[in-house]
Design a protein around this motif. Structure first.
Motif, PDB file in Angstrom:
ATOM      1  N   ASP A   1       2.789  -5.683  -1.608  1.00 50.69           N
ATOM      2  CA  ASP A   1       2.135  -4.481  -1.282  1.00 50.69           C
ATOM      3  C   ASP A   1       2.502  -3.820  -0.112  1.00 50.69           C
ATOM      4  O   ASP A   1       3.547  -4.149   0.482  1.00 50.69           O
ATOM      5  CB  ASP A   1       0.653  -4.737  -1.500  1.00 50.69           C
ATOM      6  CG  ASP A   1      -0.080  -5.509  -0.256  1.00 50.69           C
ATOM      7  OD1 ASP A   1       1.142  -6.106   0.407  1.00 50.69           O
ATOM      8  OD2 ASP A   1      -1.212  -6.047  -0.120  1.00 50.69           O
ATOM      9  N   ARG A   2       1.990  -2.875   0.467  1.00 49.44           N
ATOM     10  CA  ARG A   2       2.369  -2.391   1.647  1.00 49.44           C
ATOM     11  C   ARG A   2       2.370  -3.056   2.833  1.00 49.44           C
ATOM     12  O   ARG A   2       3.061  -2.671   3.858  1.00 49.44           O
ATOM     13  CB  ARG A   2       1.145  -0.873   1.927  1.00 49.44           C
ATOM     14  CG  ARG A   2       1.588   0.064   0.821  1.00 49.44           C
ATOM     15  CD  ARG A   2       0.639   1.109   1.213  1.00 49.44           C
ATOM     16  NE  ARG A   2      -0.743   1.048   1.520  1.00 49.44           N
ATOM     17  CZ  ARG A   2      -1.510   1.833   2.255  1.00 49.44           C
ATOM     18  NH1 ARG A   2      -1.021   3.065   2.687  1.00 49.44           N
ATOM     19  NH2 ARG A   2      -2.625   1.356   2.666  1.00 49.44           N
TER      20      ARG A   2
ATOM     21  N   SER B   1      -2.750   5.274  -2.403  1.00 50.98           N
ATOM     22  CA  SER B   1      -2.144   6.015  -1.516  1.00 50.98           C
ATOM     23  C   SER B   1      -0.538   6.064  -1.557  1.00 50.98           C
ATOM     24  O   SER B   1       0.169   7.079  -1.148  1.00 50.98           O
ATOM     25  CB  SER B   1      -2.218   5.330  -0.254  1.00 50.98           C
ATOM     26  OG  SER B   1      -1.952   4.231   0.153  1.00 50.98           O
ATOM     27  N   VAL B   2      -0.065   5.109  -2.453  1.00 51.81           N
ATOM     28  CA  VAL B   2       1.313   5.341  -2.663  1.00 51.81           C
ATOM     29  C   VAL B   2       1.487   5.276  -4.137  1.00 51.81           C
ATOM     30  O   VAL B   2       2.430   4.583  -4.805  1.00 51.81           O
ATOM     31  CB  VAL B   2       2.175   4.104  -2.121  1.00 51.81           C
ATOM     32  CG1 VAL B   2       2.309   4.275  -0.809  1.00 51.81           C
ATOM     33  CG2 VAL B   2       1.361   2.759  -2.402  1.00 51.81           C
TER      34      VAL B   2
ATOM     35  N   LEU C   1       1.449  -1.223  -7.836  1.00 56.82           N
ATOM     36  CA  LEU C   1       0.151  -1.786  -6.825  1.00 56.82           C
ATOM     37  C   LEU C   1      -1.150  -1.340  -7.599  1.00 56.82           C
ATOM     38  O   LEU C   1      -2.138  -2.230  -7.348  1.00 56.82           O
ATOM     39  CB  LEU C   1       0.336  -1.100  -5.449  1.00 56.82           C
ATOM     40  CG  LEU C   1       1.687  -1.741  -4.787  1.00 56.82           C
ATOM     41  CD1 LEU C   1       1.526  -0.974  -3.420  1.00 56.82           C
ATOM     42  CD2 LEU C   1       1.650  -3.140  -4.650  1.00 56.82           C
TER      43      LEU C   1
ATOM     44  N   SER D   1       5.015   6.292  -5.750  1.00 60.72           N
ATOM     45  CA  SER D   1       6.215   5.510  -5.283  1.00 60.72           C
ATOM     46  C   SER D   1       6.060   4.254  -5.691  1.00 60.72           C
ATOM     47  O   SER D   1       7.177   3.526  -5.946  1.00 60.72           O
ATOM     48  CB  SER D   1       6.577   5.907  -3.781  1.00 60.72           C
ATOM     49  OG  SER D   1       5.350   5.311  -3.077  1.00 60.72           O
ATOM     50  N   ALA D   2       4.687   3.719  -5.818  1.00 68.79           N
ATOM     51  CA  ALA D   2       4.659   2.403  -6.101  1.00 68.79           C
ATOM     52  C   ALA D   2       3.427   2.249  -6.930  1.00 68.79           C
ATOM     53  O   ALA D   2       2.454   1.456  -6.676  1.00 68.79           O
ATOM     54  CB  ALA D   2       4.618   1.367  -4.810  1.00 68.79           C
TER      55      ALA D   2
ATOM     56  N   GLU E   1      -5.839  -0.233  -2.575  1.00 66.62           N
ATOM     57  CA  GLU E   1      -4.619  -0.177  -1.816  1.00 66.62           C
ATOM     58  C   GLU E   1      -3.534   0.498  -2.288  1.00 66.62           C
ATOM     59  O   GLU E   1      -2.772   1.176  -1.520  1.00 66.62           O
ATOM     60  CB  GLU E   1      -4.385  -1.862  -1.624  1.00 66.62           C
ATOM     61  CG  GLU E   1      -3.297  -2.106  -0.722  1.00 66.62           C
ATOM     62  CD  GLU E   1      -3.051  -1.619   0.593  1.00 66.62           C
ATOM     63  OE1 GLU E   1      -2.086  -1.484   1.251  1.00 66.62           O
ATOM     64  OE2 GLU E   1      -4.219  -1.854   0.981  1.00 66.62           O
ATOM     65  N   GLY E   2      -3.337   0.625  -3.659  1.00 67.06           N
ATOM     66  CA  GLY E   2      -2.117   1.255  -4.155  1.00 67.06           C
ATOM     67  C   GLY E   2      -2.565   2.643  -4.264  1.00 67.06           C
ATOM     68  O   GLY E   2      -1.449   3.319  -4.666  1.00 67.06           O
TER      69      GLY E   2
ATOM     70  N   ALA F   1       7.640  -5.917   2.804  1.00 70.02           N
ATOM     71  CA  ALA F   1       6.669  -4.713   2.244  1.00 70.02           C
ATOM     72  C   ALA F   1       7.108  -4.078   1.196  1.00 70.02           C
ATOM     73  O   ALA F   1       8.394  -3.831   0.916  1.00 70.02           O
ATOM     74  CB  ALA F   1       6.007  -3.946   3.368  1.00 70.02           C
ATOM     75  N   MET F   2       6.688  -3.443   0.254  1.00 68.81           N
ATOM     76  CA  MET F   2       6.892  -2.788  -0.970  1.00 68.81           C
ATOM     77  C   MET F   2       7.888  -3.339  -1.904  1.00 68.81           C
ATOM     78  O   MET F   2       8.906  -2.774  -2.406  1.00 68.81           O
ATOM     79  CB  MET F   2       7.252  -1.467  -0.445  1.00 68.81           C
ATOM     80  CG  MET F   2       6.031  -0.910   0.336  1.00 68.81           C
ATOM     81  SD  MET F   2       4.666  -0.481  -0.806  1.00 68.81           S
ATOM     82  CE  MET F   2       5.275   0.938  -1.812  1.00 68.81           C
TER      83      MET F   2
END
Length: 276
Positions: free
Chosen positions: A60-61, A235-236, A243, A239-240, A232-233, A45-46
């Motif tokens: 992705d996560r 929430s992060v 996504l 940091s990412a 999907e991306g 992941a990530m």
């Protein structure tokens, strides 16, 4: 000179056509580049983009391949956009043709229905329809089409009202041609080109609406979509960011390509009248 040559002769049409062909090629090559299910867990992941040759755009996560999701998402966006635009055009052309050709109380009744659909924002109509009926690709296509058919209907009616007063239509009536034959042989071919130019705009709107519904969790959960990838991306995002940025950029390029193609098509049809 054919309509295609006129389209390719415009910078907007050429640029839009190239973008759409690249997206179409990417969608068609998805099973070759990534034959496995794009929703399956494929690796760690990530993973950031360009850090692992097996996952050029990272994961992705959940460890799903971002490139696979991007390619299959292109298929979803184009398929839903084209299907929704085709459905909206069919409904709009039929309603506009009937209203303009029949006139009188039929025209009044049909145009009040058109007004009713134009009052409600297209996205809110699609949102309410999908929330009520249920989530599936056909339902999403129908929901988008219901919010998009009114503009083609109004434009088609205007074209029919102008064309039915032409001399060649009056001549067809004089020689005893059946009204249905007049509608489909004399009026429809001449009224259709401006309406077809509107279809590209409907495709762009349909792609954005499908992405928005997927972003809200109202898209088909069993297929990869750009809207669900962006969601999907989120929430992060700090940091990412890739996504959400990668599918968001793909969505923006797609809509830009469709709008450029629409501009070129409008100029091509405007310069040459109806398509050759």
């Amino acid at each position: 000179m054919s309509c295609l040559k006129r389209l390719l002769g415009t910078p907007e049409g050429m640029a839009g056509l190239v973008i759409l062909l690249i997206l179409l090629l990417a969608g068609l090559s998805a099973p070759i580049i990534s034959p496995a299910d794009p929703l399956r867990i494929a690796g760690r992941a990530m993973l950031a983009p360009f850090t692992d040759p097996a996952f050029p755009l990272g994961t992705d996560r959940l460890g799903r391949d971002v490139l696979a999701g991007l390619l299959y998402g292109a298929r979803t966006s184009l398929a839903v956009g084209l299907a929704a635009a085709f459905s909206a055009m069919i409904i709009g052309v039929c309603v506009g043709m009937a209203a303009g050709f029949a006139g009188g109380i039929v025209d009044e009744a049909l145009m009040r229905v058109v007004d009713a659909f134009q009052i409600v924002p297209a996205f809110l109509l699609a949102l309410a329809f999908v929330s009520t009926i249920g989530v599936s690709t056909p339902v999403v296509v129908l929901a988008i089409a219901l919010g998009a058919w009114a503009d083609p209907a109004r434009l088609m009616r205007a074209q029919v009202l102008a064309i039915r007063e032409q001399d060649y239509v009056a001549s067809a009536r004089v020689i005893g041609m059946h009204p249905v034959e007049i509608a489909f042989r004399e009026i429809l071919p001449n009224a259709l080109p401006p309406v077809l130019a509107l279809s590209a705009t409907i495709v762009a709107g349909a792609i954005l609406t499908e992405a928005a519904l997927s972003f809200l969790g109202l898209g088909n959960p069993n297929i990869a979509t750009w809207g669900s990838m962006i969601a999907e991306g989120r929430s992060v995002l700090r940091s990412a960011a890739y996504l959400s940025v990668i599918p968001g950029a793909a969505l923006a390029v797609t809509v830009l390509g469709v709008h450029l193609f629409s501009e070129g098509l409008g100029k091509a049809l405007g310069d040459g009248g109806r398509a050759a």
